[in-house]
Design an enzyme around this catalytic site. Structure first.
Site, PDB file in Angstrom:
ATOM      1  N   CYS A 114      11.254  -2.707  -0.509  1.00  0.00           N
ATOM      2  CA  CYS A 114      10.725  -3.982  -1.025  1.00  0.00           C
ATOM      3  C   CYS A 114      11.698  -4.684  -1.964  1.00  0.00           C
ATOM      4  CB  CYS A 114       9.387  -3.764  -1.721  1.00  0.00           C
ATOM      5  SG  CYS A 114       8.123  -3.212  -0.587  1.00  0.00           S
ATOM      6  N   HIS A 250       8.057 -10.221  -6.086  1.00  0.00           N
ATOM      7  CA  HIS A 250       7.704  -9.526  -4.848  1.00  0.00           C
ATOM      8  C   HIS A 250       6.182  -9.538  -4.743  1.00  0.00           C
ATOM      9  CE1 HIS A 250       7.214  -6.703  -1.706  1.00  0.00           C
ATOM     10  NE2 HIS A 250       6.864  -5.689  -2.479  1.00  0.00           N
ATOM     11  N   ASN A 280       1.796  -7.623   1.753  1.00  0.00           N
ATOM     12  CA  ASN A 280       3.114  -7.174   1.306  1.00  0.00           C
ATOM     13  C   ASN A 280       4.057  -7.178   2.514  1.00  0.00           C
ATOM     14  OD1 ASN A 280       5.359  -5.775   0.455  1.00  0.00           O
ATOM     15  ND2 ASN A 280       4.210  -4.174  -0.607  1.00  0.00           N
TER      16      ASN A 280
HETATM   17  N1  ACO Z   1     -10.963   0.362   1.043  1.00  0.00           N
HETATM   18  C1  ACO Z   1     -11.854   1.004   0.248  1.00  0.00           C
HETATM   19  N2  ACO Z   1     -11.502   1.983  -0.596  1.00  0.00           N
HETATM   20  C2  ACO Z   1     -10.193   2.329  -0.641  1.00  0.00           C
HETATM   21  C3  ACO Z   1      -9.229   1.706   0.163  1.00  0.00           C
HETATM   22  C4  ACO Z   1      -9.650   0.670   1.037  1.00  0.00           C
HETATM   23  N3  ACO Z   1      -8.806   0.018   1.847  1.00  0.00           N
HETATM   24  N4  ACO Z   1      -8.011   2.259  -0.102  1.00  0.00           N
HETATM   25  C5  ACO Z   1      -8.217   3.188  -1.038  1.00  0.00           C
HETATM   26  N5  ACO Z   1      -9.531   3.239  -1.361  1.00  0.00           N
HETATM   27  C6  ACO Z   1     -10.182   4.124  -2.340  1.00  0.00           C
HETATM   28  C7  ACO Z   1      -9.392   5.372  -2.625  1.00  0.00           C
HETATM   29  O1  ACO Z   1      -9.630   6.345  -1.632  1.00  0.00           O
HETATM   30  C8  ACO Z   1      -9.935   5.764  -3.968  1.00  0.00           C
HETATM   31  O2  ACO Z   1     -11.160   6.418  -3.769  1.00  0.00           O
HETATM   32  P1  ACO Z   1     -11.558   7.680  -4.697  1.00  0.00           P
HETATM   33  O3  ACO Z   1     -11.637   7.121  -6.085  1.00  0.00           O
HETATM   34  O4  ACO Z   1     -12.862   8.091  -4.117  1.00  0.00           O
HETATM   35  O5  ACO Z   1     -10.454   8.669  -4.517  1.00  0.00           O
HETATM   36  C9  ACO Z   1     -10.245   4.432  -4.659  1.00  0.00           C
HETATM   37  O6  ACO Z   1     -10.272   3.452  -3.580  1.00  0.00           O
HETATM   38  C10 ACO Z   1      -9.222   4.024  -5.690  1.00  0.00           C
HETATM   39  O7  ACO Z   1      -7.928   4.193  -5.155  1.00  0.00           O
HETATM   40  P2  ACO Z   1      -6.624   3.842  -5.971  1.00  0.00           P
HETATM   41  O8  ACO Z   1      -5.414   4.120  -5.119  1.00  0.00           O
HETATM   42  O9  ACO Z   1      -6.659   4.487  -7.324  1.00  0.00           O
HETATM   43  O10 ACO Z   1      -6.815   2.262  -6.136  1.00  0.00           O
HETATM   44  P3  ACO Z   1      -5.930   1.218  -6.926  1.00  0.00           P
HETATM   45  O11 ACO Z   1      -6.771   0.436  -7.824  1.00  0.00           O
HETATM   46  O12 ACO Z   1      -4.687   1.861  -7.507  1.00  0.00           O
HETATM   47  O13 ACO Z   1      -5.434   0.218  -5.775  1.00  0.00           O
HETATM   48  C11 ACO Z   1      -3.465  -0.178  -4.426  1.00  0.00           C
HETATM   49  C12 ACO Z   1      -4.703   0.694  -4.681  1.00  0.00           C
HETATM   50  C13 ACO Z   1      -3.934  -1.538  -3.980  1.00  0.00           C
HETATM   51  C14 ACO Z   1      -2.626   0.493  -3.338  1.00  0.00           C
HETATM   52  C15 ACO Z   1      -2.623  -0.295  -5.712  1.00  0.00           C
HETATM   53  O14 ACO Z   1      -2.462   0.962  -6.299  1.00  0.00           O
HETATM   54  C16 ACO Z   1      -1.252  -0.896  -5.482  1.00  0.00           C
HETATM   55  O15 ACO Z   1      -1.103  -2.056  -5.153  1.00  0.00           O
HETATM   56  N6  ACO Z   1      -0.188  -0.120  -5.736  1.00  0.00           N
HETATM   57  C17 ACO Z   1       1.178  -0.591  -5.700  1.00  0.00           C
HETATM   58  C18 ACO Z   1       1.669  -0.912  -4.324  1.00  0.00           C
HETATM   59  C19 ACO Z   1       3.075  -1.421  -4.429  1.00  0.00           C
HETATM   60  O16 ACO Z   1       3.400  -2.238  -5.252  1.00  0.00           O
HETATM   61  N7  ACO Z   1       3.973  -0.897  -3.639  1.00  0.00           N
HETATM   62  C20 ACO Z   1       5.376  -1.209  -3.860  1.00  0.00           C
HETATM   63  C21 ACO Z   1       5.982  -1.966  -2.855  1.00  0.00           C
HETATM   64  S1  ACO Z   1       5.731  -1.349  -1.263  1.00  0.00           S
HETATM   65  C22 ACO Z   1       7.256  -0.862  -0.585  1.00  0.00           C
HETATM   66  O17 ACO Z   1       8.249  -0.658  -1.228  1.00  0.00           O
HETATM   67  C23 ACO Z   1       7.259  -0.582   0.874  1.00  0.00           C
END
Ligand code: ACO
Length: 323
Positions: A114, A250, A280
């Site tokens: 990214c 980004h 993304n």
């Molecule tokens: N629908 C419903 N529930 C979901 C989903 C979904 N699509 N995906 C995950 N959950 C659940 C999880 O299983 C978890 O359940 P649990 O509490 O029972 O275990 C709960 O939701 C919370 O999950 P988290 O991962 O803690 O949620 P978070 O608030 O952190 O959001 C997200 C997740 C959107 C992925 C966030 O962490 C994020 O954006 N992270 C950064 C991503 C990023 O910037 N990546 C870098 C660039 S990518 C690259 O380089 C290729």
């Protein structure tokens, strides 16, 4: 007199198929509401069967060349940031070169996930400042839909396909922060965080693999590292966040975008946001946001921009440029 790498053209391309969040509700235990509230994403584009990264990149490149009023023969080099090139080799950049009918110069890919576009822009800047090139086409293009595990709701709802491109051109400046062009860059990586975000396949294992991410761990690193790299490049340019007209981040997650802007003390009215429409798109997200920001009438000539990105590696960085 100082040489500066100035943006003289910008363009983008998005595949035709638009996939709203609701489409995932049929196959996954997820909701439009969860995806929107956790990531800010409402829809994304997916490439058609047979439509590859170099195809998306070629469309974006043509749009950027047209915006600059240039022919392909005016370009010295193509640098394409991607983690999803068509084939193991040759590079997607040389495929774009051929599609554009460019038989001069040289072309190569850069892979920093990214953060790829920031790395590509920084490399192009160095080549222009060293006198090696006069005009460089810098492209970010991805087909992340090809590395999604469609049964993993925590990743497959977050990514999309697309491409954006800039023409960077050598122009004379007076060496101050009032010059148009790239004013400062900052690149970083820390390979110790490899397991937070990776693809579990590759050439040596003779598999394509799927994207795996510990999203909440990446999130923890993102805001702090993005605000810090933006501050470093602003400092190198002799500027502060108060001087910034637009943060062009980004586009991974609206909460990361807001958190970074807040840490920098910049209001959301000075941030280009496209994540709701594209998801993304990895290395394509910044040039897409630049192109759309300009088309919306937000980014204007003379505006001071900071772009920042973080991704797999972890790799992250930022660029300060005057549009
Ligand atoms: N629908 C419903 N529930 C979901 C989903 C979904 N699509 N995906 C995950 N959950 C659940 C999880 O299983 C978890 O359940 P649990 O509490 O029972 O275990 C709960 O939701 C919370 O999950 P988290 O991962 O803690 O949620 P978070 O608030 O952190 O959001 C997200 C997740 C959107 C992925 C966030 O962490 C994020 O954006 N992270 C950064 C991503 C990023 O910037 N990546 C870098 C660039 S990518 C690259 O380089 C290729």
């Amino acid at each position: 007199m100082t040489s500066r790498a100035v943006v003289t053209g910008v363009g983008h391309y998005l595949p035709k198929r638009i996939v709203p969040n609701s489409e995932f509700e049929a196959t996954l235990d997820t909701t439009d509401e969860w995806i929107k509230s956790r990531s800010g994403i409402e829809r994304r584009h997916f490439a058609a069967e047979g439509e590859n990264t170099s195809d998306l990149a070629t469309h974006a490149a043509r749009a950027a060349l047209a915006d600059a009023g240039l022919e392909v023969t005016d370009i010295d080099a193509i640098i394409l940031a991607t983690s999803t090139s068509d084939l193991t080799f040759p590079s997607a950049a040389t495929m774009v070169q051929a599609s554009l009918g460019m038989t001069n110069g040289f072309a190569f890919d850069i892979q920093a996930v990214c953060a790829g576009f920031v790395y590509a822009l920084s490399t192009a800047n160095s080549m222009i400042l060293s006198g090696q090139c006069r005009r460089v086409l810098v492209i970010g293009a991805e087909t992340f839909s090809r590395i999604m595990d469609w049964s993993d709701r925590s990743t497959c709802v977050l990514f999309g396909d697309g491409a954006g491109a800039l023409v960077l051109e050598s122009q004379d400046g007076d060496g101050t922060s009032k010059d148009r062009g790239i004013l400062a860059t900052d690149l970083n990586s820390d390979g110790r965080h490899k397991d937070l975000l990776y693809v579990d396949g590759g050439i040596s294992t003779q598999t394509t693999g799927y994207l795996r991410m510990q999203g909440n761990q990446v999130f923890r690193h993102a805001v702090e590292k993005l605000a810090s790299t933006a501050e470093t490049s602003l400092e190198r340019a002799g500027l502060t966040a108060d001087d910034v007209d637009w943060i062009v981040p980004h586009q991974a997650n609206i909460r990361i975008i807001k958190g970074t802007a807040k840490k920098m003390g910049v209001g959301m009215d000075r941030v280009i946001v496209t994540v709701q429409d594209h998801g993304n798109t990895s290395a394509a997200s910044i040039p897409l946001a630049l192109s759309i920001g300009k088309a919306r009438g937000q980014i204007k000539q003379g505006d001071l921009l900071v772009t920042e990105a973080i991704g797999g590696g972890l790799a992250w960085g930022s660029i300060v440029l005057r549009w």
